[in-house]
Design a protein around this motif. Structure first.
Motif, PDB file in Angstrom:
ATOM      1  N   UNK A  66      -5.342  -1.308 -17.376  1.00 54.40           N
ATOM      2  CA  UNK A  66      -4.904  -0.083 -16.645  1.00 54.40           C
ATOM      3  C   UNK A  66      -4.539   0.929 -17.557  1.00 54.40           C
ATOM      4  N   UNK A  67      -3.629   0.553 -18.390  1.00 48.13           N
ATOM      5  CA  UNK A  67      -3.040   1.775 -19.636  1.00 48.13           C
ATOM      6  C   UNK A  67      -4.138   2.143 -20.360  1.00 48.13           C
ATOM      7  N   UNK A  68      -5.054   1.522 -20.693  1.00 50.75           N
ATOM      8  CA  UNK A  68      -6.196   1.782 -21.634  1.00 50.75           C
ATOM      9  C   UNK A  68      -6.938   2.782 -20.923  1.00 50.75           C
ATOM     10  N   UNK A  69      -7.301   2.464 -19.643  1.00 50.55           N
ATOM     11  CA  UNK A  69      -8.373   3.301 -18.638  1.00 50.55           C
ATOM     12  C   UNK A  69      -7.446   4.741 -18.598  1.00 50.55           C
ATOM     13  N   UNK A  70      -6.101   4.706 -18.674  1.00 51.70           N
ATOM     14  CA  UNK A  70      -5.672   5.959 -18.321  1.00 51.70           C
ATOM     15  C   UNK A  70      -5.461   6.860 -19.709  1.00 51.70           C
ATOM     16  N   UNK A  71      -5.424   6.219 -20.659  1.00 53.55           N
ATOM     17  CA  UNK A  71      -5.344   6.857 -22.037  1.00 53.55           C
ATOM     18  C   UNK A  71      -6.686   7.427 -22.320  1.00 53.55           C
TER      19      UNK A  71
ATOM     20  N   UNK B 193       3.348   5.021 -10.597  1.00 49.51           N
ATOM     21  CA  UNK B 193       2.108   5.282 -10.619  1.00 49.51           C
ATOM     22  C   UNK B 193       0.911   4.359 -10.287  1.00 49.51           C
ATOM     23  N   UNK B 194       1.126   3.214 -10.553  1.00 46.00           N
ATOM     24  CA  UNK B 194       0.471   1.919 -10.317  1.00 46.00           C
ATOM     25  C   UNK B 194       0.918   0.668  -9.744  1.00 46.00           C
TER      26      UNK B 194
ATOM     27  N   UNK C  31       0.934  -1.261   0.018  1.00 48.62           N
ATOM     28  CA  UNK C  31       0.063   0.012   0.052  1.00 48.62           C
ATOM     29  C   UNK C  31       0.835   1.448  -0.113  1.00 48.62           C
ATOM     30  N   UNK C  32       1.858   1.325   0.553  1.00 49.60           N
ATOM     31  CA  UNK C  32       2.987   2.270   0.556  1.00 49.60           C
ATOM     32  C   UNK C  32       3.546   2.673  -0.408  1.00 49.60           C
ATOM     33  N   UNK C  33       3.675   1.819  -1.724  1.00 53.29           N
ATOM     34  CA  UNK C  33       4.236   2.103  -2.849  1.00 53.29           C
ATOM     35  C   UNK C  33       3.794   3.040  -3.900  1.00 53.29           C
ATOM     36  N   UNK C  34       2.367   3.227  -4.137  1.00 55.42           N
ATOM     37  CA  UNK C  34       1.760   4.307  -5.043  1.00 55.42           C
ATOM     38  C   UNK C  34       2.451   5.530  -4.545  1.00 55.42           C
ATOM     39  N   UNK C  35       2.781   6.175  -5.782  1.00 51.99           N
ATOM     40  CA  UNK C  35       3.071   7.698  -5.645  1.00 51.99           C
ATOM     41  C   UNK C  35       4.524   7.885  -5.167  1.00 51.99           C
ATOM     42  N   UNK C  36       5.219   6.907  -4.693  1.00 50.43           N
ATOM     43  CA  UNK C  36       6.712   6.951  -4.353  1.00 50.43           C
ATOM     44  C   UNK C  36       7.547   7.130  -5.270  1.00 50.43           C
ATOM     45  N   UNK C  37       8.956   7.674  -5.172  1.00 51.48           N
ATOM     46  CA  UNK C  37       9.867   7.749  -6.124  1.00 51.48           C
ATOM     47  C   UNK C  37      10.707   6.686  -5.866  1.00 51.48           C
ATOM     48  N   UNK C  38      11.241   5.936  -7.030  1.00 43.55           N
ATOM     49  CA  UNK C  38      12.359   5.360  -6.904  1.00 43.55           C
ATOM     50  C   UNK C  38      13.548   5.778  -6.225  1.00 43.55           C
ATOM     51  N   UNK C  39      14.408   5.171  -5.811  1.00 42.32           N
ATOM     52  CA  UNK C  39      15.772   5.383  -5.390  1.00 42.32           C
ATOM     53  C   UNK C  39      16.689   5.501  -6.272  1.00 42.32           C
ATOM     54  N   UNK C  40      17.956   6.355  -6.266  1.00 34.74           N
ATOM     55  CA  UNK C  40      18.900   6.150  -7.134  1.00 34.74           C
ATOM     56  C   UNK C  40      19.695   4.847  -6.983  1.00 34.74           C
ATOM     57  N   UNK C  41      19.504   4.102  -7.626  1.00 41.62           N
ATOM     58  CA  UNK C  41      20.536   3.064  -7.462  1.00 41.62           C
ATOM     59  C   UNK C  41      20.583   2.098  -8.761  1.00 41.62           C
TER      60      UNK C  41
ATOM     61  N   UNK D 156       3.706  -5.798  -9.484  1.00 37.46           N
ATOM     62  CA  UNK D 156       4.245  -5.171 -10.760  1.00 37.46           C
ATOM     63  C   UNK D 156       3.690  -3.488 -10.408  1.00 37.46           C
ATOM     64  N   UNK D 157       4.847  -2.945 -11.079  1.00 39.50           N
ATOM     65  CA  UNK D 157       4.849  -1.330 -10.988  1.00 39.50           C
ATOM     66  C   UNK D 157       4.734  -0.769 -12.089  1.00 39.50           C
ATOM     67  N   UNK D 158       3.832   0.112 -12.475  1.00 42.69           N
ATOM     68  CA  UNK D 158       3.946   0.985 -13.588  1.00 42.69           C
ATOM     69  C   UNK D 158       4.629   2.305 -13.048  1.00 42.69           C
ATOM     70  N   UNK D 159       5.776   2.539 -13.710  1.00 43.08           N
ATOM     71  CA  UNK D 159       6.599   3.920 -13.204  1.00 43.08           C
ATOM     72  C   UNK D 159       6.731   4.811 -14.386  1.00 43.08           C
ATOM     73  N   UNK D 160       6.473   6.123 -14.135  1.00 42.86           N
ATOM     74  CA  UNK D 160       6.553   7.128 -14.868  1.00 42.86           C
ATOM     75  C   UNK D 160       7.512   8.060 -14.557  1.00 42.86           C
ATOM     76  N   UNK D 161       8.727   8.404 -15.137  1.00 45.95           N
ATOM     77  CA  UNK D 161       9.481   9.211 -14.613  1.00 45.95           C
ATOM     78  C   UNK D 161      10.011   9.284 -13.411  1.00 45.95           C
ATOM     79  N   UNK D 162      10.261   7.907 -13.003  1.00 44.76           N
ATOM     80  CA  UNK D 162      10.985   7.593 -11.647  1.00 44.76           C
ATOM     81  C   UNK D 162       9.861   7.570 -10.393  1.00 44.76           C
ATOM     82  N   UNK D 163       8.652   7.729 -10.758  1.00 42.55           N
ATOM     83  CA  UNK D 163       7.360   7.686  -9.848  1.00 42.55           C
ATOM     84  C   UNK D 163       6.453   6.423 -10.129  1.00 42.55           C
TER      85      UNK D 163
END
Length: 189
Positions: free
Chosen positions: A182-187, A163-164, A22-32, A154-161
């Motif tokens: 999910x991608x279709x619903x976003x489009x 999303x889903x 639950x804590x993952x959505x909206x988080x930015x990925x760490x630089x590694x 599974x993570x959908x990431x956009x620009x390091x963040x």
């Protein structure tokens, strides 16, 4: 040799949502940097555009037995069917706006390269054998026979963040279709 693709999902216990993602959505990925089966390190935090990262416990091999208790552990079985499903839907995902597609486990890149070759995956697998990403994001894990494994998500990431988040994922071979829906619903939004 075992048939690793044809799984009777009704005989496999389905994982339950334990809230561990639950804590993952909206988080930015760490630089590694994570080792990749291409030989190049990948830093997911700096990739532009949309990335799909499916995380799985471990890829088995048809010439080796499953770990004791694997099929009875909710969410453990299905890494090969999931990888093959992403392989089979890779072009559709690209057409839906996914610029990068990766699988990730805690297995080392040498072990993963065998899977990439055997399964003809058109995308790299990333290794988190040192658990840097797992610790930084507090990814859900399970223990079996004294070993820890990443739970399937599974993570959908956009620009390091992030999303889903798809968690839990079951059955694993249907995961790419869930991502595409999910991608279709976003489009459309």
């Amino acid at each position: 040799m075992r048939d690793m693709l044809n799984v009777d999902w009704s005989s496999i216990p389905a994982p339950q949502d334990d809230g561990a993602a639950r804590h993952l959505a909206g988080r930015y990925l760490p630089r590694l940097s994570l080792p990749s089966t291409t030989g190049q390190a990948v830093d997911l935090s700096v990739l532009p555009d949309r990335t799909v990262l499916y995380i799985y416990p471990r890829t088995g091999r048809p010439d080796l037995p499953l770990l004791e208790g694997w099929d009875q552990t909710p969410g453990a079985r299905g890494c090969t069917p999931q990888s093959c499903a992403f392989r089979d839907h890779a072009q559709e995902l690209a057409a839906a706006g996914v610029a990068q597609l990766f699988g990730l486990s805690s297995q080392d890149s040498a072990y993963q390269r065998e899977a990439v070759e055997r399964l003809h995956l058109p995308f790299p697998l990333l290794s988190d054998a040192e658990e840097h990403l797992a610790r930084a994001l507090a990814l859900p894990q399970f223990e079996l026979n004294g070993r820890r494994f990443l739970k399937r998500l599974t993570l959908v990431i956009d620009g390091g963040r992030i999303e889903q988040v798809f968690y839990p994922v079951f059955p694993p071979d249907q995961n790419p279709q869930q991502v595409l829906a999910w991608l279709s619903s976003q489009n459309r939004a």
